[in-house]
Design an enzyme around this catalytic site. Structure first.
Site, short mmCIF file in Angstrom:
data_model
loop_
_atom_site.label_atom_id
_atom_site.label_comp_id
_atom_site.label_asym_id
_atom_site.label_seq_id
_atom_site.Cartn_x
_atom_site.Cartn_y
_atom_site.Cartn_z
N GLY A 1 -9.50 8.20 -31.82
CA GLY A 1 -9.92 6.80 -31.94
C GLY A 1 -11.25 6.57 -32.64
O GLY A 1 -11.90 5.54 -32.40
N MET B 1 0.22 8.25 -34.61
CA MET B 1 0.95 9.35 -35.23
C MET B 1 2.46 9.26 -34.98
O MET B 1 3.11 10.26 -34.68
CB MET B 1 0.39 10.69 -34.75
N LEU C 1 6.83 3.96 -37.43
CA LEU C 1 7.30 2.69 -36.85
C LEU C 1 8.74 2.43 -37.29
O LEU C 1 9.15 2.78 -38.39
CB LEU C 1 6.39 1.56 -37.31
N ASN D 1 -2.61 0.69 -42.47
CA ASN D 1 -2.77 2.06 -41.98
C ASN D 1 -3.87 2.75 -42.77
O ASN D 1 -4.13 2.39 -43.92
CB ASN D 1 -1.45 2.83 -42.17
N HIS E 1 -4.96 6.67 -44.04
CA HIS E 1 -4.41 8.02 -44.18
C HIS E 1 -5.41 8.89 -44.94
O HIS E 1 -5.98 8.44 -45.94
CB HIS E 1 -3.07 7.96 -44.92
C1 GAR Z 1 -7.57 10.08 -39.21
O1 GAR Z 1 -8.01 11.10 -40.08
C2 GAR Z 1 -6.46 9.27 -39.84
O2 GAR Z 1 -6.62 9.06 -41.22
C3 GAR Z 1 -5.27 10.16 -39.56
O3 GAR Z 1 -5.47 10.60 -38.24
C4 GAR Z 1 -6.87 10.69 -37.99
C5 GAR Z 1 -7.17 9.89 -36.73
O4 GAR Z 1 -8.52 10.02 -36.35
N1 GAR Z 1 -4.04 9.47 -39.73
C6 GAR Z 1 -2.96 10.00 -40.29
O5 GAR Z 1 -2.88 11.16 -40.65
C7 GAR Z 1 -1.77 9.03 -40.44
N2 GAR Z 1 -0.72 9.67 -41.14
P1 GAR Z 1 -9.17 8.99 -35.34
O6 GAR Z 1 -8.21 8.93 -34.14
O7 GAR Z 1 -10.48 9.59 -34.96
O8 GAR Z 1 -9.29 7.66 -36.03
#
Ligand code: GAR
Length: 189
Positions: free
Chosen positions: A11, A89, A92, A106, A108
């Site tokens: 988060g 993760m 949807l 989103n 990424h």
């Molecule tokens: C982040 O690096 C985000 O970009 C990635 O998960 C991490 C979450 O970190 N998302 C993906 O890979 C989506 N495909 P966080 O929970 O600390 O924000």
């Protein structure tokens, strides 16, 4: 602008967005709810510490569509106008994407369309690219796919490991998500 944030883990993007809304850096916006599909998500504590309402909607034995319907109902109940995926993760369902068409964004950790899916930073590192980065985009029915709102390049340095590269991308993610939401907020005014 009332925002709902979906998380599955740490988060840190959720915290960056929430802090930028609370301080007024992203004007006239508020996080109405943080929803996690994981009861143990670290981000839930971060949200509660900030006084933000949290809801856990676990997948359990339900179908993707049923799970997403419940999440959608929680968001609608609170009048959410924009849904931010922040380390959510789970893909949807098409029904959910259609229900909130054009209202889901989103982040990424790659320069999409390169390296969608899990461990994007490692995928880029292993591919030997000299430049990777992060992307904020509208969500369509495909994984890590849809119109790009903003992207930021992050160079791979000669002495980088996957971990150092991942951390530098994450730092940029926080700024990029805030910049993207400022842009969207200015467009709805
Ligand atoms: C982040 O690096 C985000 O970009 C990635 O998960 C991490 C979450 O970190 N998302 C993906 O890979 C989506 N495909 P966080 O929970 O600390 O924000």
């Amino acid at each position: 602008m009332k925002i709902g944030i979906l998380i599955s883990g740490r988060g840190s993007n959720m915290a960056a967005i929430s802090d930028a809304m609370a301080s007024g850096e992203i004007p006239a916006s508020k996080v109405a709810v943080v929803i996690s599909d994981k009861a143990g998500a670290e981000g839930l504590t971060k949200a509660r510490d900030r006084g933000i309402e949290t809801v856990v909607v676990e997948r359990k034995g339900r179908s993707r569509a049923e799970h997403d319907t419940e999440i959608g109902d929680e968001l609608e109940k609170r009048g959410v106008e924009l849904i931010c995926l922040a380390g959510y993760m789970r893909l949807l369902s098409p029904e959910f994407v259609r229900r909130f068409a054009g209202k889901i964004v989103n982040i990424h950790p790659s320069l999409l369309p390169a390296f969608p899916g899990l461990d994007a930073q490692k995928q880029a590192f292993d591919a030997g690219v000299k430049v990777t980065g992060c992307t904020v985009h509208y969500v369509d029915e495909l994984l890590d796919h849809g119109p790009v709102i903003l992207q930021k390049e992050v160079p791979r340095l000669p002495d980088d490991t996957v971990e150092t590269l991942t951390q530098r991308i994450l730092n940029e993610e926080h700024d990029l998500y805030i910049a993207a939401l400022k842009k969207l907020q200015s467009e709805v005014q």
